[in-house]
Design a protein around this motif. Structure first.
Motif, PDB file in Angstrom:
ATOM      1  N   VAL A 173       0.857  -1.183   0.000  1.00  0.00           N
ATOM      2  CA  VAL A 173       0.000   0.000   0.000  1.00  0.00           C
ATOM      3  C   VAL A 173       0.896   1.237   0.000  1.00  0.00           C
ATOM      4  CG1 VAL A 173      -1.865   1.212   1.189  1.00  0.00           C
ATOM      5  CG2 VAL A 173      -1.723  -1.293   1.304  1.00  0.00           C
ATOM      6  N   VAL A 174       0.626   2.181  -0.902  1.00  0.00           N
ATOM      7  CA  VAL A 174       1.500   3.340  -1.067  1.00  0.00           C
ATOM      8  C   VAL A 174       0.687   4.631  -1.027  1.00  0.00           C
ATOM      9  CG1 VAL A 174       3.229   2.054  -2.399  1.00  0.00           C
ATOM     10  CG2 VAL A 174       1.330   3.161  -3.589  1.00  0.00           C
ATOM     11  N   GLY A 175       1.402   5.765  -1.028  1.00  0.00           N
ATOM     12  CA  GLY A 175       0.761   7.074  -1.118  1.00  0.00           C
ATOM     13  C   GLY A 175      -0.200   7.358   0.026  1.00  0.00           C
ATOM     14  N   GLY A 176      -1.280   8.083  -0.302  1.00  0.00           N
ATOM     15  CA  GLY A 176      -2.275   8.445   0.697  1.00  0.00           C
ATOM     16  C   GLY A 176      -2.859   7.258   1.443  1.00  0.00           C
TER      17      GLY A 176
ATOM     18  N   PRO B 205     -11.876  12.800   2.707  1.00  0.00           N
ATOM     19  CA  PRO B 205     -12.738  11.715   3.189  1.00  0.00           C
ATOM     20  C   PRO B 205     -12.731  10.492   2.275  1.00  0.00           C
ATOM     21  CG  PRO B 205     -13.870  13.824   3.358  1.00  0.00           C
ATOM     22  CD  PRO B 205     -12.613  14.078   2.590  1.00  0.00           C
ATOM     23  N   THR B 206     -12.603  10.726   0.975  1.00  0.00           N
ATOM     24  CA  THR B 206     -12.592   9.626   0.004  1.00  0.00           C
ATOM     25  C   THR B 206     -11.246   9.605  -0.708  1.00  0.00           C
ATOM     26  OG1 THR B 206     -14.981   9.801  -0.347  1.00  0.00           O
ATOM     27  CG2 THR B 206     -13.699   8.645  -2.027  1.00  0.00           C
ATOM     28  N   ILE B 207     -10.579   8.460  -0.698  1.00  0.00           N
ATOM     29  CA  ILE B 207      -9.289   8.321  -1.367  1.00  0.00           C
ATOM     30  C   ILE B 207      -9.323   7.117  -2.299  1.00  0.00           C
ATOM     31  CG2 ILE B 207      -7.996   9.418   0.495  1.00  0.00           C
ATOM     32  CD1 ILE B 207      -7.165   6.636   1.456  1.00  0.00           C
ATOM     33  N   GLN B 208      -8.482   7.158  -3.311  1.00  0.00           N
ATOM     34  CA  GLN B 208      -8.391   6.031  -4.247  1.00  0.00           C
ATOM     35  C   GLN B 208      -7.379   5.017  -3.729  1.00  0.00           C
ATOM     36  OE1 GLN B 208      -6.691   6.881  -8.088  1.00  0.00           O
ATOM     37  NE2 GLN B 208      -7.552   5.053  -9.038  1.00  0.00           N
ATOM     38  N   PRO B 209      -7.729   3.729  -3.718  1.00  0.00           N
ATOM     39  CA  PRO B 209      -6.746   2.724  -3.320  1.00  0.00           C
ATOM     40  C   PRO B 209      -5.527   2.773  -4.238  1.00  0.00           C
ATOM     41  CG  PRO B 209      -8.954   1.768  -3.455  1.00  0.00           C
ATOM     42  CD  PRO B 209      -9.037   3.135  -4.055  1.00  0.00           C
ATOM     43  N   GLN B 210      -4.331   2.591  -3.664  1.00  0.00           N
ATOM     44  CA  GLN B 210      -3.100   2.599  -4.447  1.00  0.00           C
ATOM     45  C   GLN B 210      -2.174   1.507  -3.940  1.00  0.00           C
ATOM     46  OE1 GLN B 210      -1.078   6.361  -5.042  1.00  0.00           O
ATOM     47  NE2 GLN B 210      -2.941   7.508  -4.566  1.00  0.00           N
ATOM     48  N   ILE B 211      -1.599   0.761  -4.874  1.00  0.00           N
ATOM     49  CA  ILE B 211      -0.653  -0.290  -4.489  1.00  0.00           C
ATOM     50  C   ILE B 211       0.525  -0.301  -5.467  1.00  0.00           C
ATOM     51  CG2 ILE B 211      -2.442  -1.731  -3.437  1.00  0.00           C
ATOM     52  CD1 ILE B 211      -0.879  -2.918  -6.678  1.00  0.00           C
ATOM     53  N   ALA B 212       1.574  -0.970  -5.056  1.00  0.00           N
ATOM     54  CA  ALA B 212       2.701  -1.274  -5.936  1.00  0.00           C
ATOM     55  C   ALA B 212       3.121  -2.704  -5.634  1.00  0.00           C
ATOM     56  CB  ALA B 212       3.858  -0.311  -5.695  1.00  0.00           C
TER      57      ALA B 212
ATOM     58  N   THR C 109       1.386  -4.684   4.191  1.00  0.00           N
ATOM     59  CA  THR C 109       2.687  -4.096   3.909  1.00  0.00           C
ATOM     60  C   THR C 109       2.481  -2.694   3.345  1.00  0.00           C
ATOM     61  OG1 THR C 109       3.590  -6.292   3.422  1.00  0.00           O
ATOM     62  CG2 THR C 109       4.874  -4.381   2.694  1.00  0.00           C
ATOM     63  N   LEU C 110       3.100  -1.712   3.979  1.00  0.00           N
ATOM     64  CA  LEU C 110       2.901  -0.315   3.600  1.00  0.00           C
ATOM     65  C   LEU C 110       4.232   0.347   3.302  1.00  0.00           C
ATOM     66  CD1 LEU C 110       0.752   0.870   6.669  1.00  0.00           C
ATOM     67  CD2 LEU C 110      -0.023  -0.499   4.746  1.00  0.00           C
TER      68      LEU C 110
ATOM     69  N   THR D 140       6.396  11.255   0.064  1.00  0.00           N
ATOM     70  CA  THR D 140       7.064  11.498  -1.215  1.00  0.00           C
ATOM     71  C   THR D 140       6.110  11.225  -2.377  1.00  0.00           C
ATOM     72  OG1 THR D 140       9.280  11.001  -0.376  1.00  0.00           O
ATOM     73  CG2 THR D 140       8.924  10.680  -2.728  1.00  0.00           C
ATOM     74  N   GLN D 141       5.324  10.175  -2.255  1.00  0.00           N
ATOM     75  CA  GLN D 141       4.394   9.792  -3.317  1.00  0.00           C
ATOM     76  C   GLN D 141       3.161  10.674  -3.354  1.00  0.00           C
ATOM     77  OE1 GLN D 141       4.100   5.935  -1.647  1.00  0.00           O
ATOM     78  NE2 GLN D 141       5.874   5.106  -2.735  1.00  0.00           N
ATOM     79  N   LEU D 142       2.679  11.086  -2.181  1.00  0.00           N
ATOM     80  CA  LEU D 142       1.428  11.831  -2.103  1.00  0.00           C
ATOM     81  C   LEU D 142       1.565  13.302  -2.478  1.00  0.00           C
ATOM     82  CD1 LEU D 142      -1.607  12.127  -1.033  1.00  0.00           C
ATOM     83  CD2 LEU D 142      -0.525  12.857   1.108  1.00  0.00           C
ATOM     84  N   VAL D 143       2.548  13.975  -1.894  1.00  0.00           N
ATOM     85  CA  VAL D 143       2.585  15.441  -1.950  1.00  0.00           C
ATOM     86  C   VAL D 143       2.543  16.007  -3.368  1.00  0.00           C
ATOM     87  CG1 VAL D 143       3.950  17.485  -1.366  1.00  0.00           C
ATOM     88  CG2 VAL D 143       3.625  15.667   0.329  1.00  0.00           C
ATOM     89  N   PRO D 144       3.317  15.477  -4.334  1.00  0.00           N
ATOM     90  CA  PRO D 144       3.256  16.068  -5.672  1.00  0.00           C
ATOM     91  C   PRO D 144       1.900  15.910  -6.363  1.00  0.00           C
ATOM     92  CG  PRO D 144       5.251  14.764  -5.404  1.00  0.00           C
ATOM     93  CD  PRO D 144       4.357  14.436  -4.241  1.00  0.00           C
ATOM     94  N   GLU D 145       1.030  15.081  -5.814  1.00  0.00           N
ATOM     95  CA  GLU D 145      -0.228  14.757  -6.489  1.00  0.00           C
ATOM     96  C   GLU D 145      -1.456  15.318  -5.774  1.00  0.00           C
ATOM     97  OE1 GLU D 145      -0.193  10.520  -6.623  1.00  0.00           O
ATOM     98  OE2 GLU D 145       1.421  10.415  -8.108  1.00  0.00           O
ATOM     99  N   THR D 146      -1.262  16.076  -4.699  1.00  0.00           N
ATOM    100  CA  THR D 146      -2.416  16.514  -3.918  1.00  0.00           C
ATOM    101  C   THR D 146      -2.387  18.021  -3.738  1.00  0.00           C
ATOM    102  OG1 THR D 146      -3.713  15.984  -1.943  1.00  0.00           O
ATOM    103  CG2 THR D 146      -1.350  16.277  -1.628  1.00  0.00           C
ATOM    104  N   SER D 147      -3.346  18.521  -2.972  1.00  0.00           N
ATOM    105  CA  SER D 147      -3.443  19.958  -2.741  1.00  0.00           C
ATOM    106  C   SER D 147      -2.494  20.384  -1.617  1.00  0.00           C
ATOM    107  CB  SER D 147      -4.870  20.340  -2.351  1.00  0.00           C
ATOM    108  OG  SER D 147      -5.180  19.847  -1.054  1.00  0.00           O
TER     109      SER D 147
END
Length: 315
Positions: free
Chosen positions: A83-86, A99-106, A137-138, A146-153
């Motif tokens: 599990v990655v990012g947010g 409140p709502t996030i998209q699931p993200q994995i690698a 596993t996260l 690092t993964q979240l910040v460039p893609e969010t507000s």
């Protein structure tokens, strides 16, 4: 016929979600799982994952929705999924996400995998550190930011940084490393000033938003978590504070039940608000909705500071 006890425990641990494999391992046949879905007692989220407690998403607490989304991504892609990012931050307990996030994995080893069932599959970051939390596993908090910040507000990014630091999950050094790793990623250029605005004293995303509104409008608070003593000599902490010329404080208290889910916690917060209000300080109570209106908190603070200055000038 009741569900196998071990499957009930698994569902409870996984925010109501179970996999088809977990059903089989507990002795629940695929036929019975299908009948539970047909009767509306369960919901099939994909061929691999069932929701054992279906309910409208709007009826679920935001924290449950975020954790559920994060877990669904991992369960959909199997035990190797990271599990990655947010979503990783959600399972670490970091506050500040929408409140709502998209699931993200690698998947490890740079294996190429395609998104499915609304789960975003990302390329594995070379050198990414991982940790096991609640059986999943996260990415570590450092890497997840690092993964979240460039893609969010900006508001979400800084609120997550603040929360991670306040919870003791991220050191100042780790924050700098996270920023350094984010350099070169798409969307990161606009974020460079954000990393310097994080403050580990912020105890909620609402405090972060209120502080940023005041910073943006030229009246940053002098301190956060301002210690003041009530009539009984008990030290209370005010959310945001501006020191006045006479040595007293203008305190901004943010009133919200968003981060308090129990009656005891709500009562405790109310007692704190009342005790601070009863001190000799000047106290402004701000509703949660006001924090999301640009210029509202900073405007209230500016007006109050101006009124105090006018009163001193009339003496």
């Amino acid at each position: 016929m009741p569900l196998p006890p071990e499957l009930t425990l698994v569902a409870k641990r996984q925010e109501g979600l179970v996999t088809a494999m977990q059903c089989r391992e507990s002795g629940l046949s695929s036929g019975r799982a299908s009948r539970l879905v047909d009767r509306g007692l369960w919901r099939s989220l994909s061929p691999r994952v069932f929701d054992t407690a279906p309910a409208p998403m709007s009826a679920r607490h935001p924290d449950h929705r975020r954790r559920r989304a994060a877990m669904f991504g991992a369960l959909e892609f199997g035990p190797d999924a990271i599990v990655v990012g947010g979503p990783a931050l959600a399972l670490h307990g970091v506050l500040g996400l929408p409140p709502t996030i998209q699931p993200q994995i690698a998947l490890p080893g740079g294996r190429r995998v395609y998104s499915r069932h609304h789960v975003r599959a990302r390329m594995f970051d070379d050198g990414m550190d991982v940790i096991e939390v609640e059986g999943f596993t996260l990415a570590t908090v450092e890497w997840a930011l690092t993964q979240l910040v460039p893609e969010t507000s900006r508001e979400v990014a800084i609120a997550c940084m603040d929360s991670a630091r306040n919870l003791g999950l991220l050191t100042s050094g780790a924050l700098r490393r996270s920023h350094a790793r984010a350099r070169g990623r798409r969307g990161v250029a606009r974020t460079h000033p954000w990393w310097e605005l994080s403050d580990q004293r912020a105890q909620s995303p609402l405090e972060t938003r209120a502080r940023l509104d005041c910073v943006d409008h030229g009246i940053p608070p002098d301190s956060l978590q301002v210690p003041v003593r009530d009539a009984g000599g008990v030290e209370r902490l005010g959310d945001l504070g501006w020191i006045l010329d006479d040595g007293s404080w203008l305190i901004v208290e943010i009133d919200s039940n968003e981060f308090h889910t129990g009656a005891a916690a709500i009562a405790q917060d109310m007692a704190r608000h009342n005790a601070i209000t009863a001190t000799a300080q000047t106290v402004l109570h701000v509703r949660a909705g006001d924090v999301y209106t640009v210029g509202k908190v900073s405007g209230l603070v500016r007006e109050t500071l101006a009124a105090r200055n006018n009163r001193r000038g009339d003496r």
